[in-house]
Structures are given as structure tokens and as C-alpha cells.
Design an enzyme around this catalytic site. Structure first.
Site, PDB file in Angstrom:
ATOM      1  CE  LYS A  97      -3.228   2.597   2.818  1.00  0.00           C
ATOM      2  NZ  LYS A  97      -3.572   2.937   4.153  1.00  0.00           N
ATOM      3  N   GLY A 158      -7.806   9.033  10.765  1.00  0.00           N
ATOM      4  CA  GLY A 158      -8.132   9.271  12.128  1.00  0.00           C
ATOM      5  C   GLY A 158      -8.948  10.321  12.582  1.00  0.00           C
ATOM      6  CB  ALA A 184      -8.343   7.623   5.805  1.00  0.00           C
ATOM      7  N   GLY A 185     -10.689   7.574   7.666  1.00  0.00           N
ATOM      8  CA  GLY A 185     -12.002   8.629   8.263  1.00  0.00           C
ATOM      9  C   GLY A 185     -13.240   7.764   8.422  1.00  0.00           C
ATOM     10  CG  ASN A 206      -6.155   1.415  12.861  1.00  0.00           C
ATOM     11  OD1 ASN A 206      -5.756   2.305  13.380  1.00  0.00           O
ATOM     12  ND2 ASN A 206      -5.950   0.247  13.371  1.00  0.00           N
ATOM     13  CB  THR A 207      -8.963   5.526  14.152  1.00  0.00           C
ATOM     14  OG1 THR A 207      -7.806   5.867  13.515  1.00  0.00           O
ATOM     15  CG2 THR A 207      -8.979   6.312  15.379  1.00  0.00           C
TER      16      THR A 207
END
Lengths: 257, 384
Positions: A97, A158, A184-185, A206-207
Site C-alpha cells: 500500500k 484518524g 481513512a476517516g 482502524n481508529t
């Protein structure tokens, strides 16, 4: 859902459409993602991969899960290429990635450098999955450069802000003939579901899970949301495809008369 | 008494760069009147998603003190968002305590009668090997500020040795020119810490009586030269307690903020040191910067620049350190000695820079981080 509905990345088949991100790693999160979210692909920051102690993520990744090493820490194409090669030396496989970030505040990807890195690494046989800002021209260039998917961001990494770039991701879904993986997000399962309804091929998060009160339960919630969104997409929501015969044509019926 | 030199004038050999950052930082600090802020300013700042310098100013003001719990909650939220559970471990290594400066608060100052020492390369290697055995993968190389006794070549060689044992090498040495930073970068160092001590140049002049450190503008531009020399990250700090701590903290934040805007790729971090007793002067203390104020400053840094790293020093007691990791701090030192050669010998060859307040070893700190529900991380860096 159709049994043969598989996510194909660089010729490899995956039944799970949830990819676990790597920013906020801990062993509990990895176990939860594999057991409760059924994830088959986990990203791995090369800069953390060769660490000892708790930091060594490789030791926590179960067999059968595909590693997606990322080039976080790269500030330009050249550094991304070097980190990708290091990942290969470490035995992380062919996937990579690409993350090229030249901004320490928002961590927004640099599309221009990402395209350059993709071109070089695809030629070297890597299965390149570039993280990018959802721009149609850049996505086309990434496809031409040999990417196996495109990974547009939904919102700053994040931030848990959801689909802030929704309209532009939809354009990529509609125009780019590669799996579009939203990265992301994504802060909640409903947002993951919405992206899948739009036709995204997979979700990376993830977050949202790492910072949940109950990590396994949140992992399970994401799995359910992603599957629901996928089923909705396949059933015809969001795209006008094969809706069957229309009973009448009040505006154009006269043409048949 | 010898005549003191003009502290605003560069000495021969010191590189002058074109930059308006120092002027902007000083202007911002001079116009900062922290008495004018009210509770409503603090609450407005805390309600914003992204803060401007004016909001940061409010968070550092006395008006924010009653809202410390609220600030801590916001700080913890930001830390989790940007760093998750990770807490990074490192240790400083002091390789020489010779110093040409006369800084009245520092144990290494050239007039202080202490045991001086400088490690040779063999001893440095021994020390590095001993530290690496503890499991650490990040090291910060420190020297006293003597270009004669610890020249750039010597520091460079220490970086090369460090690079054999550690993934991540940082330096906290005297400010130098861009080409010298570039050389140390080639030797394997990628992070530079420079404490400005105080941003009040009049006070600075009174505290730094002799030596190249006296030159205020050369020091304040060090981070910028380091970035131009190719370093990935730079750290900022005021030594809290030397002067008006609110103004110094505000200037530190503004300095970091302006550097990040000018060099968006640079990794930014803060240190938050308070004054400590030194050899031959156990009276030195952080004055009006109590733990409450220190925490306020740390939270203000975190909320203003949520993506920045933050290191908590062994100048603070263990319990304070344990509570601020995960809340605002992201990096903690362990197994610390501020003397020379103590990692591989029972006794230090050279005296300490200051007294530490947390003497725990790496295993103890590692275990404590886990107990706190956080994740100790030895390395998150790759040299490219």
C-alpha cells in the site's frame, strides 16, 4: 449474498471486504478484526515491522491473513519505493500500500508522488494499492501506472469524520475499473455501510475500531455493516441496473404507437 | 568581571539564514497578555475543532486553570485520535559533559566544578550495546556544548555507532550550521532537539553569560537549519521556570506552529522540561511552574497541535509521568542516566547534568505502560 461475490485484488480472491488498517495497532485489535470482523487482509507499517517486543506486529498476525505492508513514513516517491523494497526483503509478500505523505498535520496523501511510486513498483511486480486523495485524474493515472486498486480517503486519517469526500468517491466508483477501497476517516459502521452501498469494493478502517469501548463488538458491527452495504449494492440500490420491465412509458410510449 | 558580548550578534562561523520565524515568534510572545483572557475565551477555544494561536493563548492563560479537567479530557481525546494507545520509549545517552557555555542553571556549565568526561568511541560502543540490551530501539545522543571537546565529526561518529544498535537516532547537542546537520543526517541521525531555554532575549542574556550559546538568534533558528539539512523531525522546548512560563510556553508553541506551516513535512515535537537541582546547587527549582501548570501547558500544546509528539522527562516524578502518557505525552524515557558512561559502568565517569526524579529501568516503565492499558512501542520509524 451471492457465494461467488469475491473481492479480487491482483488476481487474488478475498471473501472479506474489510481491511484492517495499521495506525493504532495492538494485539487485541488484530484478534478482534480476524475473529469478529473476518478480515483477511491487514496492513502493516514497515517502520513498525522490524521492531522487537510488543511493537512487532508480524508476530501477532495469524497465518492465512494477507499482509499489506504500507510505506508510511515516506515523504516522496523515492522513499516509498525504498520502503516497499524493504517490505519485500522482510518477507511481507507482493502487496504494497503506497502512502506518500508530505504533511505532518493532516497526513494527506501526495497524489503526484504516489503515481510516480506506483509506476515504479508495479513494474517491479508489486501488487500496488495506492492511498490517495479522491481525484479522478489521479485515479486514472494510477490505473494506467498499474495499480491493482485505488484507495481514496473518506476524510482525514484518524478523524472518524465519515464520508466527507462522498461525491468524489462516487465518481471514482463509477469511472475507474478497479476495486475502489475506501480508506481513512470511516468512523462508524453506518458510514462503512454507506460507502459499500455506493459501490466501494472494500473498506479499510482502524481508529474507529481501535478506539471503541468494546473492540470485538465494534469489529463485529463493522462486518455486519459492510456485508449489508454490499448486499444493498448488489441488489441494485444506488445504480440503475436491471430493474426489470417497466410497466408503462407515459412519456415515450407514443413512439410505439 | 569579564565584559559580556552582545548576545544578539552572530559569532564568526555561525550561519545566518533568511527567515522571519524568530521575529514572528518574539512579536507574538511580546504581545501575549495572558491576563486579558476570560473563562468564555477558554470555553470557546475548547469548543473549536481546530485551534488558532489566539485559542492556544487562552488555554495557556490563568483563566484556563479552573478548566484543567476539561482540557485534559480534550487532550486525551486528541492523543488517542492521533497516536492511539502507542507510547514510545527511548533513552538519552550523554557522551561528553565538557561545555564552553556559562549557563547559570545548568550542571554542565563551564564554571561549575564537576567531574568532566568524554567517552571515546570504544566506550560509546560499550554504552550503546548495554542500552540496546534493555530492548530500546530509539536513542537520543547528548553532549555538553563544546565544539572543541565534542566536535561535529565526533558526534557524527557517535551517530554511526548508534545507528548500528538503534533504529532511531536523535541528537540534542549545540546548534550548528545546515551543512553540519546534513552531515549528521548522513551519519544516521534524523531528529534534532534544541531547547531554546527562554524566548525572552533579555532574560536569555542574563542566564547565558558566556560561550556560543549566548547568541540568541543562532539558537532560535536551529530547527530551521536542521530541517534544511535534511532532518525529518525537530523538537522544541522552553526550560520552564527560567522566566515567565506562560509566555515561554506560548512562544514554544508558536515557534513549532510557524515551522510546521513553513515546512509541512517536518515532524514536530515538544519537550516540557522544568528546572531541576544540579550538582553544587540543590536550590534550583521550577518556581511557579507546579505540576498543575505543567499539565496545563502540556494539554495546551496537545490541543493546539494534536499531531505533534510530546516527550515527558525524568525531571518529573514517576507518578506524574505515568499519568500524562496517553493523556498528552507520547514518548517517555526509561533507564535514564544524565551522567557520562553510567550505562556500562557502575559509576559514572562524568557528573550529571541534573538530578532525575524517575530512576526506573526500561522493564519497569514498559510494564507500567501496559498496566495503564497503553501499548509500549520501541520503534515506529524507518530510515529512508
Amino acid at each position: 449474498m451471492a457465494k461467488d461475490d469475491k473481492l479480487i485484488l491482483g488476481g487474488r480472491e478475498f471473501t472479506s471486504r474489510f481491511i484492517l488498517g495499521s495506525g493504532k495497532y495492538n494485539p487485541e485489535l488484530i484478534n478482534a478484526a480476524v475473529e469478529h470482523a473476518g478480515t483477511q487482509m491487514i496492513t502493516l507499517a514497515v517502520r513498525r515491522a522490524n521492531s522487537k517486543g510488543d511493537g512487532n506486529i508480524i508476530e501477532h498476525i495469524p497465518k492465512g491473513v494477507t499482509l499489506l505492508p504500507n510505506t508510511s513514513g515516506a515523504r516522496n516517491a523515492e522513499e516509498a519505493v525504498r520502503i516497499a523494497r524493504l517490505a519485500r526483503e522482510l518477507g511481507c509478500g507482493d502487496f504494497v500500500k503506497i502512502e506518500v505523505i508530505h504533511d505532518s498535520k493532516y497526513l494527506l496523501p501526495d497524489n503526484y508522488e504516489t503515481i510516480k511510486a506506483t509506476e515504479i513498483l508495479a513494474k517491479e511486480g508489486f501488487l500496488v494499492m495506492p492511498y490517495m486523495y479522491p481525484d479522478l485524474n489521479a485515479a486514472r493515472a494510477l490505473k494506467d501506472a498499474g495499480a491493482v486498486s485505488v484507495m481514496p480517503l473518506a476524510a482525514p486519517i484518524g478523524s472518524n469524520k465519515g464520508l466527507a469526500t462522498k461525491e468524489f468517491i462516487q465518481i471514482l466508483v463509477d469511472e475507474i475499473d478497479l476495486p475502489i477501497i475506501v480508506d481513512a476517516g470511516i468512523g462508524r459502521p453506518s458510514q462503512a455501510c454507506e460507502a459499500m452501498e455506493m459501490g466501494a469494493a472494500a473498506i479499510m478502517a482502524n481508529t474507529a475500531i481501535a478506539t471503541a469501548g468494546d473492540i470485538p463488538a465494534m469489529a463485529g458491527a463493522f462486518k455486519a455493516a459492510i456485508e449489508a452495504g454490499r448486499a444493498a449494492y448488489l441488489s441494485g440500490l444506488g445504480r440503475v441496473v436491471q430493474r426489470g420491465a417497466v410497466a408503462s412509458s407515459p412519456l415515450t410510449g407514443f413512439l410505439e404507437e | 568581571m569579564e565584559k559580556r558580548t552582545n548576545h544578539m550578534e552572530y559569532m564568526p562561523g555561525m550561519e545566518i539564514i533568511e527567515s522571519d520565524i524568530a521575529d514572528k515568534v518574539i512579536a507574538a510572545m511580546e504581545s501575549y497578555d495572558y491576563t486579558q483572557y476570560k473563562a468564555s475565551d477558554v470555553l470557546r477555544a475548547l469548543s473549536k475543532e481546530s485551534l488558532y494561536p489566539e485559542d492556544f493563548a487562552a488555554l495557556l492563560s490563568p483563566a484556563a486553570e479552573p478548566f484543567l479537567e476539561k482540557m485534559a479530557a480534550r487532550a486525551r481525546e486528541e492523543t488517542r485520535k492521533h497516536f492511539g494507545n502507542a507510547v514510545y520509549l527511548f533513552t538519552p545517552i550523554y557522551i561528553s559533559n565538557y561545555c564552553e557555555n556559562y549557563c547559570i542553571y545548568c550542571g554542565f556549565n563551564c564554571k561549575n566544578k564537576i567531574k568532566r568526561a568524554k567517552l571515546d568511541f570504544e566506550a560509546i560502543e560499550r554504552e550503546m550495546a548495554a542500552i540496546a540490551k534493555t530492548g530500546l530501539e530509539e536513542i537520543l545522543i547528548l553532549t555538553g556544548e563544546s565544539r572543541k571537546m565534542s566536535d561535529v565529526k565526533y558526534i557524527g561518529e557517535a551517530c554511526r555507532i548508534a545507528h548500528k544498535y538503534f533504529k532511531n537516532v536523535g541528537i540534542e547537542v549545540y546548534p550548528m550550521n545546515t551543512d553540519e546537520y546534513a552531515y549528521l543526517h548522513e551519519c544516521g541521525a534524523d531528529f534534532v532537539t534544541v531547547f531554546q531555554e527562554t524566548y525572552n532575549s533579555d532574560k536569555y542574556e542574563k542566564l547565558h553569560l558566556a560561550g556560543h550559546k549566548r547568541v540568541f538568534p543562532y539558537r532560535i533558528n536551529a530547527q530551521e537549519r536542521a530541517i534544511r539539512g535534511g532532518m525529518r523531525g525537530v523538537a522544541f522546548a522552553a526550560l520552564l521556570g527560567l522566566d515567565d512560563f506562560r509566555k515561554d510556553a506560548f512562544a514554544t508553541g508558536m515557534h513549532a506552529y510557524l515551522i510546521q506551516r513553513k515546512y509541512p513535512h517536518a515532524e514536530i515535537s515538544f519537550s516540557c522540561p522544568r528546572l531541576r537541582p544540579i550538582v553544587n546547587n540543590d536550590k534550583i527549582n521550577p518556581k511557579d511552574v507546579h505540576e498543575r501548570q505543567l499539565l496545563q501547558i502540556m494539554c495546551a500544546y496537545r490541543i493546539f497541535m494534536p499531531f505533534a509528539g510530546m516527550t515527558i522527562s525524568t525531571r518529573e516524578r514517576a507518578e506524574f509521568r505515568d499519568h500524562v502518557i496517553g493523556l498528552a505525552a507520547t514518548k517517555i524515557s526509561a533507564g535514564v542516566s544524565t551522567g557520562i558512561g553510567e550505562h556500562s559502568n557502575d559509576e559514572a565517569q562524568g557528573d550529571d547534568q541534573f538530578e532525575i526524579a524517575d530512576g526506573r529501568n526500561v522493564d519497569e516503565v514498559f510494564a507500567r505502560i501496559r498496566e495503564m492499558g497503553l501499548q509500549p512501542v520501541m520503534n515506529d520509524y524507518v530510515l529512508v
